[in-house]
Design an enzyme around this catalytic site. Structure first.
Site, mmCIF file in Angstrom:
data_model
loop_
_atom_site.group_PDB
_atom_site.id
_atom_site.type_symbol
_atom_site.label_atom_id
_atom_site.label_comp_id
_atom_site.label_asym_id
_atom_site.label_seq_id
_atom_site.Cartn_x
_atom_site.Cartn_y
_atom_site.Cartn_z
ATOM 1 N N ASN A 1 0.976 -1.559 0.200
ATOM 2 C CA ASN A 1 0.034 0.056 -0.102
ATOM 3 C C ASN A 1 1.187 1.243 -0.091
ATOM 4 O OD1 ASN A 1 -2.612 -1.108 -0.366
ATOM 5 N ND2 ASN A 1 -2.860 -1.613 1.744
ATOM 6 N N TYR B 1 -13.160 2.700 3.096
ATOM 7 C CA TYR B 1 -12.432 3.565 3.155
ATOM 8 C C TYR B 1 -13.143 4.856 2.575
ATOM 9 C CZ TYR B 1 -8.467 0.907 3.795
ATOM 10 O OH TYR B 1 -7.672 -0.775 4.382
#
Length: 418
Positions: free
Chosen positions: A144, A239
């Site tokens: 990420n 998210y």
């Protein structure tokens, strides 16, 4: 077939091995190479993986190395799962933005940008070694922020890369959890960016979901909430909670006694104690509190599709190439693709929910600026990226925030401190 894991000291490594064991009949992986810069974690992981495979009668050669060229040479597939600076830096990414009343999170907003700044130069180095040592091999990236990392590798190297996030199968997981429906019965259009996705045209056995089924799926994604998703007319990545509940989430993060990174640091001590136990050959149950479930399954779905040339629809981070009409062709998006031995072909999106256009465009603008800032060590572009990001945006905050962020990651940002 040689399979290499870069960042093999990660607590997730045994899940990849487990998925190889499940698929032993269709994927002839006979060599697993573990690479990491942390020799202690590497030694622990090599020992555990050998015990784990032996207990399950999986005849595979497992070895470790701290030599990147040795690790990559001749590898058909290379899984990358690195965390530059470890969870200690993650905690800084979470805490520094909170000081300014901003979301403190490891993959989005100001914190996510700093993780990208530390990670992109290292990933570009891995990709350039791939160009030399395994030019026909595939990088399977789980590091990420996956979208920014994939975009950097595509823009600045010629390495083959497929960027993944387990979020691509979340709607299937929600259907399984809430309605007991097998994964292969659920299809959908998935569009957006990594950790900024919108899911529409959901079908079960080829028929559109009913209103009740949609509500059930939306309720299962409780981080965002059913009401917001019903208003949008689509499901979203969890998210999106940080965009649609920003003020609420900032206050909740401030009130917590630990950040998520601090929690994970404590949890990993327990997990690695289990891995280090020479009498243990099973994955510690505490790992499943770590998050990130499903990524090994997605990674091996890709390996199967490419190695066995099986047409497979998957959600992948790829260059847009016209699939999302309002975004640049060379920008990386996270969308449905057809995957086989030829690689990934993005599936053009004829419909994108109208309430989502603006947010996707804003964050893509931020991402492209952030990638350039990371590669160039360019503070001006760093500030421009933060001004473009809807979770930051305010000029007076950016001017104060930037020096603090850079100082917090100084050890890992030589490009900014020449």
């Amino acid at each position: 077939m040689k399979f290499t894991i870069v960042g093999a000291g990660s607590s997730y490594t045994p899940e990849l091995l487990d998925e190889m064991i499940v698929r032993r009949e269709s994927l002839p992986i006979d060599e697993l190479v573990l690479y990491d810069i942390d020799s202690h974690r590497l030694e622990v992981m090599e020992g555990f993986c050998k015990r784990y495979s032996a207990k399950r009668d999986f005849p595979i050669k497992i070895r470790s190395t701290t030599d990147i060229d040795d690790a990559l040479y001749g590898a058909a597939f290379v899984d990358t799962q690195i965390r530059v600076g470890g969870n200690k830096q993650r905690v800084k990414d979470e805490k520094i933005p909170l000081k300014y009343g901003l979301i403190g999170q490891e993959t989005t907003g100001a914190g996510g940008m700093m993780k990208a700044f530390r990670t992109i130069p290292v990933m570009l180095d891995v990709a350039r070694h791939m160009e030399k040592s395994s030019p026909d091999g595939w990088l399977i990236n789980y590091t990420n922020p996956a979208g920014l990392v994939t975009e950097a590798v595509k823009r600045y190297t010629n390495a083959n890369i497929a960027g993944f996030c387990s979020g691509g199968i979340f709607p299937k997981m929600w259907a399984k959890r809430s309605m007991g429906i097998d994964y292969n019965r659920v299809q959908y259009d998935y569009v957006g960016l990594n950790h900024l996705n919108f899911i529409s045209h959901i079908t079960i056995d080829g028929r559109p979901v009913t209103e009740k089924e949609f509500e059930t799926l939306a309720e299962t994604n409780d981080d965002v909430g059913a009401d917001i998703q019903k208003l949008l007319g689509c499901l979203t990545s969890p998210y999106l909670q940080y965009y649609y509940k920003t003020g609420q989430r900032v206050e909740e993060l401030k009130a917590k006694s630990q950040t998520r990174g601090e929690y994970v640091q404590d949890l990993e001590k327990i997990v690695f104690a289990g891995y280090a136990d020479e009498n243990n050959a099973d994955i510690p149950k505490e790992l499943y509190k770590r998050g990130g479930g499903g990524y090994s399954e997605v990674a091996m779905n890709f390996v199967n599709a490419v190695y066995n040339n099986v047409d497979t629809e998957m959600v992948v981070n790829v260059q847009n190439k016209g699939a999302v009409p309002f975004l640049p062709d060379d920008g990386v998006v996270e969308i449905n693709c057809l995957v086989n031995k030829r690689g990934m072909a993005p599936i053009h999106k004829s419909y994108i929910p109208a309430p989502c256009w603006g947010l996707i465009s804003e964050v893509k603008n931020y991402e492209m600026l952030a990638v350039e800032a990371a590669v160039e060590g360019n503070v001006t572009k760093m500030k421009q990226a933060l001004l473009a990001h809807p979770l930051v945006r305010e000029y007076s905050v950016v001017e104060k925030l930037v020096p603090d962020l850079l100082e917090g990651s100084k050890e890992f940002l030589p490009q900014f401190f020449k």
